[in-house]
Design an enzyme around this catalytic site. Structure first.
Site, mmCIF file in Angstrom:
data_model
loop_
_atom_site.group_PDB
_atom_site.id
_atom_site.type_symbol
_atom_site.label_atom_id
_atom_site.label_comp_id
_atom_site.label_asym_id
_atom_site.label_seq_id
_atom_site.Cartn_x
_atom_site.Cartn_y
_atom_site.Cartn_z
ATOM 1 N N HIS A 97 90.100 113.386 79.775
ATOM 2 C CA HIS A 97 89.754 114.803 79.646
ATOM 3 C C HIS A 97 90.958 115.725 79.376
ATOM 4 O O HIS A 97 91.054 116.351 78.339
ATOM 5 C CB HIS A 97 89.079 115.305 80.938
ATOM 6 C CG HIS A 97 87.900 114.517 81.373
ATOM 7 N ND1 HIS A 97 86.664 114.578 80.761
ATOM 8 C CD2 HIS A 97 87.764 113.631 82.403
ATOM 9 C CE1 HIS A 97 85.823 113.777 81.393
ATOM 10 N NE2 HIS A 97 86.453 113.188 82.386
HETATM 11 O O1 RIB Z 1 85.339 116.961 84.639
HETATM 12 C C1 RIB Z 1 86.625 116.526 84.312
HETATM 13 C C2 RIB Z 1 87.657 117.365 84.964
HETATM 14 O O2 RIB Z 1 87.519 117.280 86.379
HETATM 15 C C3 RIB Z 1 89.098 116.899 84.666
HETATM 16 O O3 RIB Z 1 89.957 118.007 84.674
HETATM 17 C C4 RIB Z 1 89.401 115.999 85.811
HETATM 18 O O4 RIB Z 1 90.804 115.921 86.105
HETATM 19 C C5 RIB Z 1 88.693 116.704 86.934
HETATM 20 O O5 RIB Z 1 89.544 117.747 87.407
#
Ligand code: RIB
Ligand code: CA
Length: 319
Positions: free
Chosen positions: A249
């Protein structure tokens, strides 16, 4: 000949983060890229509690040999809700996958929100990009305490939300928004130029065996750490989605700053649901322009995943 990327003025950024293996990769990508000047890291509670996110942020800086990067601790809980964490994804420490030495660089004495306010007041208006990759509590607190800084922010490039991809922590909500929807509402309504990197994008940026082996093949401590983190991090998503790998992500935000041409998106209205019985934390993106509400965000939808992993690997090799 000076590399082309060195000739341009570096973009000054502050990363607001809850490390988190994917946060760690985002921080390393920023540190490996001369197009970016990382002014500081502000830690927030999210994936794991604040005492771990600030510790992890310092460990990541030391892994990259960057003890000079100031790390600040911020909010230990959302604005008005109980903290929800995600050890089930990231492990007990938040950086499970490889054991790194305890950090020796100091945590800054100032609070993260004070650092955000003071830096935005000091630097020329519009010269700073905020990169939140965790719950938005610190950013919202700074905007609430010092409304004068809002107009001074150049842009926000955040990881959070979902629309076509739906939620990952509830059927409707993505984790970063879900943890503190009231904070997200403040940030999305602030009027700052906003780029949203949602699950719609990150779920197209999946780790694969070959992509992880390319990290390991770098033969460096950074390559080994990133490969071990992604090996650990992907097990949850692969079991949940039955996919070949896991979405990486947070580095997508830094990749967008470096190569926006690798992404597609649309400038639309995005509002945050803060009181839905089933939909609290949902980013209600008006993708088809049916609400009549003014567009307030560039909501991304596509990514050239191959080029993203090529960029990431090439940059990590520099650390
Ligand atoms: O949903 C994904 C996000 O939530 C990313 O930033 C991961 O690190 C968590 O913080
Ligand atoms: Ca994160």
């Amino acid at each position: 000949m000076v590399r082309a990327e060195k000739m341009m003025r570096a973009e000054k950024i502050i990363i607001d983060t809850d490390p988190g293996q994917d946060d760690a990769v985002a921080i390393l990508l920023a540190l490996a890229s001369p197009e970016i000047e990382l002014l500081g890291i502000t830690a927030v509670a999210g994936n794991v509690p604040l005492d771990l996110t600030e510790r992890n942020a310092r460990m990541i800086c030391e892994l990259a040999g960057r003890r000079d990067i100031p790390v600040f601790a911020g909010a230990a809980a959302p604005l008005s809700r109980k903290l929800v964490t995600a050890e089930y994804v990231h492990g007990k420490t938040g950086l499970d996958g490889i054991a790194l030495p305890e950090p020796t660089m100091p945590l800054q004495a100032a609070h993260a929100v004070d650092f955000l306010i003071e830096t935005l007041r000091r630097e020329p208006p519009g010269s700073i990009t905020l990169v939140p990759i965790g719950p938005l509590t610190n950013i919202a607190s700074a905007f609430t305490r010092a409304p004068d800084i809002v107009a001074r922010v150049g842009r926000i490039v955040l990881m959070g939300g979902a629309y076509f991809e739906v939620g990952n922590v509830t059927p409707a909500a993505e984790f970063n928004i879900y943890v503190d929807p009231e904070a997200a509402e403040i940030v999305f309504r602030a009027g700052v130029p906003l780029v949203v990197v949602p699950l719609d994008v990150t779920h197209k940026a999946l780790t694969t065996r070959s992509r992880i082996e390319a990290f390991r093949a770098l033969g460096t401590p950074v390559g080994a750490a990133v490969a071990s983190w992604t090996d650990f991090f992907e097990r949850f998503d692969m079991a949940k989605y039955g996919s070949e790998g896991a979405p990486l992500h947070d580095p997508c935000t830094i990749a967008y700053i470096l190569r926006p041409d690798l992404f597609t998106g649309r400038h639309v209205n995005v509002e945050i649901e803060t009181s839905g019985r089933l939909t609290t934390g949902m980013t209600v993106a008006d993708w088809w322009g049916v609400s009549g509400r003014a567009p307030n965000a560039t909501f991304l939808g596509g990514i050239d995943a191959g080029a993203f992993y090529g960029l990431l690997t090439e940059r990590l090799a520099r650390l």
